[in-house]
Design an enzyme around this catalytic site. Structure first.
Site, PDB file in Angstrom:
ATOM      1  N   LYS A   1       0.841  -1.206   0.000  1.00  0.00           N
ATOM      2  CA  LYS A   1       0.000   0.000   0.000  1.00  0.00           C
ATOM      3  C   LYS A   1       0.870   1.248   0.000  1.00  0.00           C
ATOM      4  CE  LYS A   1      -3.885  -2.380   2.049  1.00  0.00           C
ATOM      5  NZ  LYS A   1      -4.558  -2.857   3.242  1.00  0.00           N
TER       6      LYS A   1
ATOM      7  N   GLN B   1      -4.793  -1.724   9.426  1.00  0.00           N
ATOM      8  CA  GLN B   1      -4.667  -3.047   8.811  1.00  0.00           C
ATOM      9  C   GLN B   1      -5.276  -4.110   9.731  1.00  0.00           C
ATOM     10  OE1 GLN B   1      -3.380  -3.692   5.614  1.00  0.00           O
ATOM     11  NE2 GLN B   1      -4.274  -5.680   6.030  1.00  0.00           N
TER      12      GLN B   1
ATOM     13  N   ASP C   1     -11.226   3.013   3.677  1.00  0.00           N
ATOM     14  CA  ASP C   1     -11.519   1.588   3.497  1.00  0.00           C
ATOM     15  C   ASP C   1     -13.020   1.362   3.326  1.00  0.00           C
ATOM     16  OD1 ASP C   1      -9.587  -0.347   3.261  1.00  0.00           O
ATOM     17  OD2 ASP C   1      -9.153  -0.464   5.407  1.00  0.00           O
TER      18      ASP C   1
END
Ligand code: NAD
Length: 291
Positions: free
Chosen positions: A54, A98, A121
């Site tokens: 990422k 995460q 997200d």
């Protein structure tokens, strides 16, 4: 029939070029550099490699990324306080935590702490709710990427039957919602571990999205000829011939499915690259909205 390969890497590269152009424009016109904060708690090897990928993608798109690595024993209160600081930080437009988080830390409380306008997200209840009722929001990255992968095949999904295998909050449920929204207009069946005869559903599907987390959940004999298959699964199967002792495979049996399908995503190289791309997309959008 030998299925066409749906090239997630190529689609991702095309979209990333568009995103990089958008970032350059925002910098030039408004002096704003989109910033993404990535929080990693613990040292789960898969999570470490996702986070590294990422950050690399952010740098390539011209974005600012701030990686925050915390020990596995970090108290939940510290994590919540950090998210509070990032929510207030004008250099940060997107916050990603995460998953999975170590035991003892509530994923729900942590995700809920992220400001909806920085939830790139698309996991917070506010964004999920807005997606459900069709309001402007950050779409969850993997499901959004899946819709784009189906669309790149050229299939018009209007009125088509899509079967989604899996009902998780991060893949199955949101994919089913996005495919059934009016802009896509597919008729969607969601299957899961409670489904009695999975093949009876998949055999009538024009599109099958399989997100079960189990190899061979979908095999060629379960498909209607010409169906499009999007394989979301990422499974490690032991393979002594590989340097790491394992290889990656999806949830679909690629060999038999590609004999029957018209198009199929490979694993790796299908859904995975799109997930990170849609994260960049959302981060750019968050930075544009912030000004
Ligand atoms: P999950 O374990 O939370 O959910 C799996 C779902 O599949 C469950 O709802 C379950 O009911 C259903 N299921 C399992 N076996 C089934 C069967 N035999 N028949 C019918 N339904 C069945 O998993 P998840 O988080 O949704 O992820 C699914 C897979 O996708 C995993 O392999 C994960 O690693 C992968 N994934 C990939 C990406 C990516 O970017 N490539 C992103 C997210 C998840």
């Amino acid at each position: 029939m030998a299925a066409d390969l749906i090239d997630g890497k190529k689609l991702a590269a095309d979209l990333r070029a568009e995103i990089a152009a958008g970032v350059a424009k925002l910098k030039a016109e408004k002096g704003v550099t989109p910033g993404l904060a990535v929080i990693l708690v613990g040292d789960n090897p898969a999570s470490v490699s996702y986070v590294t990928a990422k950050e690399k993608a952010c740098a390539e798109a011209g974005m600012y990324s701030r990686e925050i690595r915390l020990p596995a024993e970090t108290p939940e209160a510290d994590l919540l306080a950090l998210i509070g600081e990032l929510n207030a930080d004008p250099a940060i437009h997107g916050i990603l935590v995460q998953l999975p988080l170590p035991k003892g830390v509530s994923e729900k409380r942590v995700i809920d702490a992220i400001a909806a306008e920085k939830d790139v997200d698309g996991f917070t209840p506010v964004n999920v709710g807005k997606m459900l009722i069709g309001e402007e929001c950050f779409l969850p990255c993997t499901p959004h990427g899946i819709v784009k992968l189906v669309q790149v095949t050229g299939m018009d999904l209007k009125g088509k039957h899509a079967v989604v295998i899996g009902r998780s909050n991060i893949v199955g449920k949101p994919v089913a919602v996005l495919l059934s929204r009016k802009d896509v207009n597919a008729t969607v069946t969601m299957c899961h571990t409670g489904t009695k005869d999975l093949a009876a559903f998949t055999k009538t599907a024009d599109v099958v999205v399989v997100a079960a987390g189990r190899p061979n959940t979908l095999t060629g004999d379960m498909l209607k000829p010409g169906a499009v298959v999007i394989d979301v699964g990422v499974n490690r199967v032991p393979d002594a011939s590989k340097p790491k002792g394992y290889r990656l495979c999806g949830d679909a049996d690629f060999a038999s499915c590609s004999e029957v399908a018209s198009a199929i995503t490979p694993v790796p190289g299908g859904v995975g690259p799109m997930t990170i791309t849609m994260l960049l997309w959302n981060t750019l959008e968050a930075a544009c909205r912030a000004r």
